[in-house]
Design a protein around this motif. Structure first.
Motif, PDB file in Angstrom:
ATOM      1  N   ASP A 190       0.822  -1.247  -0.159  1.00 16.61           N
ATOM      2  CA  ASP A 190      -0.122  -0.070   0.086  1.00 16.61           C
ATOM      3  C   ASP A 190       0.685   1.329  -0.045  1.00 16.61           C
ATOM      4  O   ASP A 190       0.235   2.273  -0.728  1.00 16.61           O
ATOM      5  CB  ASP A 190      -1.035   0.048   1.336  1.00 16.61           C
ATOM      6  N   ALA A 191       1.937   1.252   0.831  1.00 17.76           N
ATOM      7  CA  ALA A 191       2.917   2.369   0.868  1.00 17.76           C
ATOM      8  C   ALA A 191       3.566   2.909  -0.583  1.00 17.76           C
ATOM      9  O   ALA A 191       3.730   3.906  -0.750  1.00 17.76           O
ATOM     10  CB  ALA A 191       3.825   2.330   2.024  1.00 17.76           C
ATOM     11  N   GLU A 196       3.847   5.836  -5.376  1.00 15.25           N
ATOM     12  CA  GLU A 196       3.821   5.980  -6.916  1.00 15.25           C
ATOM     13  C   GLU A 196       2.760   6.826  -7.257  1.00 15.25           C
ATOM     14  O   GLU A 196       3.013   7.503  -8.322  1.00 15.25           O
ATOM     15  CB  GLU A 196       3.888   4.288  -7.372  1.00 15.25           C
ATOM     16  N   GLU A 197       1.555   6.796  -6.595  1.00 16.10           N
ATOM     17  CA  GLU A 197       0.560   7.482  -7.031  1.00 16.10           C
ATOM     18  C   GLU A 197       0.887   8.841  -6.742  1.00 16.10           C
ATOM     19  O   GLU A 197       0.407   9.956  -7.545  1.00 16.10           O
ATOM     20  CB  GLU A 197      -0.791   7.006  -6.229  1.00 16.10           C
ATOM     21  N   SER A 198       1.325   9.143  -5.577  1.00 14.62           N
ATOM     22  CA  SER A 198       1.795  10.454  -4.996  1.00 14.62           C
ATOM     23  C   SER A 198       2.717  11.266  -6.092  1.00 14.62           C
ATOM     24  O   SER A 198       2.709  12.380  -6.521  1.00 14.62           O
ATOM     25  CB  SER A 198       2.147  10.423  -3.837  1.00 14.62           C
ATOM     26  N   SER A 203       3.931  14.695 -10.348  1.00 16.02           N
ATOM     27  CA  SER A 203       4.563  15.226 -11.780  1.00 16.02           C
ATOM     28  C   SER A 203       3.389  15.861 -12.621  1.00 16.02           C
ATOM     29  O   SER A 203       3.681  17.018 -13.124  1.00 16.02           O
ATOM     30  CB  SER A 203       4.860  13.673 -12.337  1.00 16.02           C
ATOM     31  N   ALA A 204       2.282  15.535 -12.382  1.00 12.20           N
ATOM     32  CA  ALA A 204       0.948  16.209 -13.087  1.00 12.20           C
ATOM     33  C   ALA A 204       0.956  17.535 -12.412  1.00 12.20           C
ATOM     34  O   ALA A 204       0.536  18.337 -13.197  1.00 12.20           O
ATOM     35  CB  ALA A 204      -0.227  15.049 -13.046  1.00 12.20           C
ATOM     36  N   PHE A 205       0.867  17.607 -11.308  1.00 13.01           N
ATOM     37  CA  PHE A 205       0.729  19.046 -10.543  1.00 13.01           C
ATOM     38  C   PHE A 205       1.979  20.083 -11.281  1.00 13.01           C
ATOM     39  O   PHE A 205       1.800  21.202 -11.507  1.00 13.01           O
ATOM     40  CB  PHE A 205       0.900  18.767  -9.241  1.00 13.01           C
TER      41      PHE A 205
END
Length: 419
Positions: A190-191, A196-198, A203-205
């Motif tokens: 989960d971490a 990875e999602e963060s 990067s998108a931000f």
């Protein structure tokens, strides 16, 4: 004299014959005694060796038991011709662990294994008992007796003895509970997924923030350049209004980024709690966004309640949460109304802002909405930090946040705070 000589000679011969006889009889006795002595010495050393072996076996058993206890293992043996299993030692420390009775049929233990793992365990055991594989290593879930709960088990086994034809006669194995290991594995997965999602969202931000900042900056610079060339007061006022709007938008972007940076860095500013009335705070929020709502022909109002509106919390942090909610409501509502209110929710009070905007799709209306850099619509300006800031601020004052929404009908964002 002659007679005496014959007598002495006869006695001498007799003595010689006795000596010879003694030697003849003594040699076998000596040999027998030596043989007996040899056998006694041999028996002594054999007995000494056996005692040493027994001591070694005893020491080995103690070490073996110590390893089983330290590893919290259970050992078992399968009688392949009889198809029975017997647990010989069990040092697993859970009282709810499943242990079949001695000489139970092997396949009865499959009843305690969850359906998802049952076939895997059955096929592996059959392959081992039929000699198609030498050993096994499995992880599977076991039902706790008289319960619907489960625990994780890890099993190792190998063939111990075979018959002349090479077919397995006995199989020995060990089992252990690995619940803690599985919890750690799941937490690490989960971490990793969260990281990875963060990282993807960050990067998108970063790719999006350049556009978010340049848009109001270009408007401010462009309108400032043409402001001196305005032909009348009406045109000048309109340009000034646009400059102020873009300036406010730019300040909001930087405020969000600064707030998030402080929260991530563990802002040590103390929470200042005080008693204050809710309704004046709600009216203050409405007044701040009234002009934007009028421009979009939106009705905005406070839904007052008969419930006591005195609360004890950090007013500035609560106000920032409501500002974020109201900013999103105005942004995503093109027609209809926006209402703000409060209600009693044991053991505290809930403040909410409801709109008739575009709503949120069901697959996105969850806890992930309040994480950093998450945006429902990538085509709408914003940093994706506002709701994350709301959750962090609410946590700081001991509250929680949430959302209820119907796609294309509207949303209600709320914050619960303890009284």
């Amino acid at each position: 004299m002659v007679i005496m000589s014959h007598i002495l000679l006869a006695d001498s011969n007799s003595m010689m014959r006795l000596d010879i006889l003694a030697w003849v009889l003594g040699i076998p006795v000596v040999i027998v005694l030596l043989a007996v002595l040899y056998l006694q010495v041999k028996h002594y050393y054999a007995l000494k060796s056996e005692l040493a072996q027994l001591a070694k076996v005893k020491r080995h058993n103690i070490e073996y038991e110590l390893v089983l206890k330290a590893m919290k293992l259970s050992t078992w043996r399968i009688d392949v011709p009889q198809r029975t299993i017997t647990f010989e030692s069990d040092y697993r420390d859970k009282a709810d662990t499943y242990v079949p009775q001695a000489d139970s049929p092997v396949m009865t233990m499959l009843h305690q294994i969850v359906d998802a793992d049952k076939e895997k365990v059955r096929e592996t055991l059959l392959s081992l008992m039929e000699g198609r594989q030498e050993d096994m290593h499995l992880q599977y879930q076991v039902l706790i007796p008289h319960s619907t709960n489960t625990y994780w088990s890890e099993t190792f086994a190998t063939v111990d003895k075979r018959d002349i034809a090479g077919n397995p006669l006995t199989i020995v194995g060990t089992s252990m509970r690995i619940d803690e290991r599985k919890e750690i594995e799941h937490a690490l997965i989960d971490a990793r997924n969260h990281a990875e999602e963060s990282d993807r969202l960050k990067s998108a931000f970063l790719a999006n923030i350049t556009h978010e900042v340049r848009t109001p900056l270009n408007a401010i610079v462009g309108f400032s350049d043409i402001l001196p060339m305005a032909q009348g007061e009406e045109e000048r006022d309109e340009l000034i209004k646009l400059i102020k709007q873009n300036n406010a938008h730019l300040l909001r972007l930087f405020d969000d980024m600064m707030n998030m940076s402080k929260l991530e860095a563990g802002d040590s500013s103390s929470v200042v709690k005080e008693d204050f009335q809710i309704v004046p705070l709600l009216r203050e929020i409405v007044e701040k966004y009234m002009s934007l709502c009028v421009e979009k022909n939106l009705e905005v109002f406070v839904e007052e309640s008969d419930v006591e509106d005195i609360v004890h919390t950090d007013r500035d942090r609560l106000k920032e949460i409501l500002n974020q909610y109201m900013n999103n409501a105005v942004k995503f509502t093109s027609a209809g109304s926006i209402s703000i209110g409060y209600e009693k929710r044991s053991p505290g009070v809930r403040l909410w802002i409801s709109d008739t905007g575009k709503g949120i799709p069901a697959d996105k209306c969850n806890e992930h909405l309040f994480e950093r850099f998450v945006k429902v619509d990538d085509f709408v300006p914003g940093t994706g930090l506002g709701l994350s800031i709301c959750r962090s601020l609410a946590k700081a004052i001991g509250g929680t946040v949430g959302v209820e929404s119907v796609f294309e009908k509207g949303s209600t964002f709320w914050v619960d705070i303890p009284m």
